[in-house]
Design a protein around this motif. Structure first.
Motif, PDB file in Angstrom:
ATOM      1  N   GLU A   1      25.629  57.487  44.274  1.00 46.16           N
ATOM      2  CA  GLU A   1      26.513  57.328  45.425  1.00 46.16           C
ATOM      3  C   GLU A   1      27.954  57.454  44.953  1.00 46.16           C
ATOM      4  O   GLU A   1      28.349  56.826  43.956  1.00 46.16           O
ATOM      5  CB  GLU A   1      26.314  55.958  46.100  1.00 46.16           C
TER       6      GLU A   1
ATOM      7  N   ASN B   1      30.025  58.441  51.527  1.00 44.43           N
ATOM      8  CA  ASN B   1      30.220  57.591  52.713  1.00 44.43           C
ATOM      9  C   ASN B   1      31.162  58.250  53.716  1.00 44.43           C
ATOM     10  O   ASN B   1      32.201  58.786  53.348  1.00 44.43           O
ATOM     11  CB  ASN B   1      30.827  56.247  52.293  1.00 44.43           C
TER      12      ASN B   1
ATOM     13  N   GLU C   1      26.348  58.847  54.242  1.00 45.71           N
ATOM     14  CA  GLU C   1      26.071  57.466  54.648  1.00 45.71           C
ATOM     15  C   GLU C   1      27.001  57.060  55.781  1.00 45.71           C
ATOM     16  O   GLU C   1      28.208  57.223  55.694  1.00 45.71           O
ATOM     17  CB  GLU C   1      26.234  56.527  53.443  1.00 45.71           C
TER      18      GLU C   1
ATOM     19  N   ASP D   1      23.830  52.991  56.506  1.00 43.82           N
ATOM     20  CA  ASP D   1      24.304  52.076  55.464  1.00 43.82           C
ATOM     21  C   ASP D   1      24.442  50.654  56.023  1.00 43.82           C
ATOM     22  O   ASP D   1      24.585  50.481  57.242  1.00 43.82           O
ATOM     23  CB  ASP D   1      25.679  52.573  55.000  1.00 43.82           C
TER      24      ASP D   1
ATOM     25  N   LYS E   1      19.688  51.891  54.450  1.00 38.53           N
ATOM     26  CA  LYS E   1      20.041  51.089  53.282  1.00 38.53           C
ATOM     27  C   LYS E   1      20.159  49.645  53.740  1.00 38.53           C
ATOM     28  O   LYS E   1      21.030  49.311  54.541  1.00 38.53           O
ATOM     29  CB  LYS E   1      21.378  51.548  52.695  1.00 38.53           C
TER      30      LYS E   1
HETATM   31 MG    MG Z   1      27.367  53.441  51.071  1.00 40.53          MG
END
Ligand code: MG
Ligand code: C2E
Ligand code: MG
Ligand code: MG
Length: 291
Positions: A59, A117, A149, A179, A200
């Motif tokens: 990530e 993200n 995300e 997320d 997540k």
């Molecule tokens: Mg994230």
């Protein structure tokens, strides 16, 4: 400067608020240059498959190497970037860095993926899919190796626009991940309409798992629900071996957290890649990605 009105209607200036807002104003003024001059960098946190201990990807987490204030974390500058509209160039810069890095991994570690993200404003940006498509072409990274995300709260403000943006991204063949799952208040009926293929589980549930049987029950339910909907489940914030074992037993697909590794600087990352290869934690091949 922020002023607070007291019960008597007297306006008082609070020194701490003043310092905070002055700091924010200064950072806002500096952020544009930071993006242009590459002070804005990326740290990488590995994700591991719980089924076979393979590292399946990383990530990308934004960091600001500020010339005088040191290393700043996203909570200090992402909100500012959102408020000032600089988030569009910030997201583009992070995406570009992350995709070039992912491209560089491929010869040695084929199939290793990257996650980036997105923030609320990115999901209001109807040219988002064009930006992503252009960067995928520029770097030659396979769209299936990119995960974007998003959070529930960034979707909920303007659901119609967000849904259109997400569907256009989905059509490019990239993966979408929900997320911090469990921290929002979105009705499941809305979430079920999003073209996401991963959830997540927020680290607050993972942390609570050790002391609370209800947290474990919630995680179990989320995993079962996600699998029913054909989604992959990632647990974030895994810090201890007991949690990892429980998550494996519950059928969680992937873990991320300090137990495995902190987010790594690009320099640390190349050492880690060598080290992990020696330790016998191979990186994913395309046919070893979960589900
Ligand atoms: Mg994230
Ligand atoms: P997130 O996407 O949920 O990322 C996870 C955060 O938890 C990261 O914080 C990570 O460093 C931290 N973390 C990872 N493992 C553990 C653990 O085992 N224990 C604990 N206590 N923490 C752990 P970070 O890097 O400060 O990022 C915070 C948030 O900022 C991210 O949460 C994400 O929402 C946002 N963010 C980061 N990079 C970007 C970016 O490039 N663009 C946008 N829009 N948002 C970003
Ligand atoms: Mg998260
Ligand atoms: Mg989080």
């Amino acid at each position: 400067y922020e002023a607070k009105r007291s019960a008597l209607g007297v306006v008082r200036y609070h020194p701490t608020d003043e310092r905070g807002s002055r700091r924010r104003l200064t950072l806002a003024a500096e952020l544009r240059r930071a993006i242009d001059t590459e002070q804005l960098i990326v740290h990488y946190q590995p994700k591991m498959s719980l089924a076979n201990d393979f590292i399946i990807g990383y990530e990308a987490l934004a960091r600001w190497e500020h010339p005088t204030r040191g290393l700043l974390t996203p909570d200090e500058f992402i909100p500012i970037a959102e408020q000032t509209g600089l988030i569009t160039s910030l997201t583009q810069s992070i995406l570009r860095q992350a995709l070039y890095r992912c491209r560089d991994w491929q010869p040695q570690h084929p199939g290793v993926a990257i996650a980036v993200n997105l923030s609320t404003r990115d999901l209001r940006d109807r040219s988002m899919h064009a930006t992503v498509a252009q960067l995928l072409t520029e770097t030659g990274v396979d769209p299936t190796l990119l995960t974007l995300e998003i959070t529930e709260s960034s979707v909920m403000g303007d659901f119609t626009t967000a849904l259109a943006v997400l569907e256009a991204l989905h059509d490019l063949g990239v993966n979408l991940s929900l997320d911090d799952f469990g921290t929002g208040y979105s009705p499941l009926t809305y979430l079920q309409r999003l073209p996401v293929n991963e959830v997540k589980i927020d680290k607050s549930f993972v942390t609570a798992m050790n002391t609370s049987t209800s947290a474990t029950a919630i995680i179990r339910a989320v995993i079962d629900l996600a699998h029913t909907l054909d989604m992959t489940v990632v647990a974030e914030g895994v810090e201890d071996e007991v949690s990892r074992r429980t998550l494996t037993l519950l059928g969680c697909d992937t873990m991320q957290g300090y137990l495995l590794s902190h987010p790594l600087t690009p320099g640390e990352l190349s050492n880690w890649l060598d080290h992990e290869a020696r330790r016998g934690h191979p990186h994913a091949r395309a046919d070893h990605r979960p589900r």
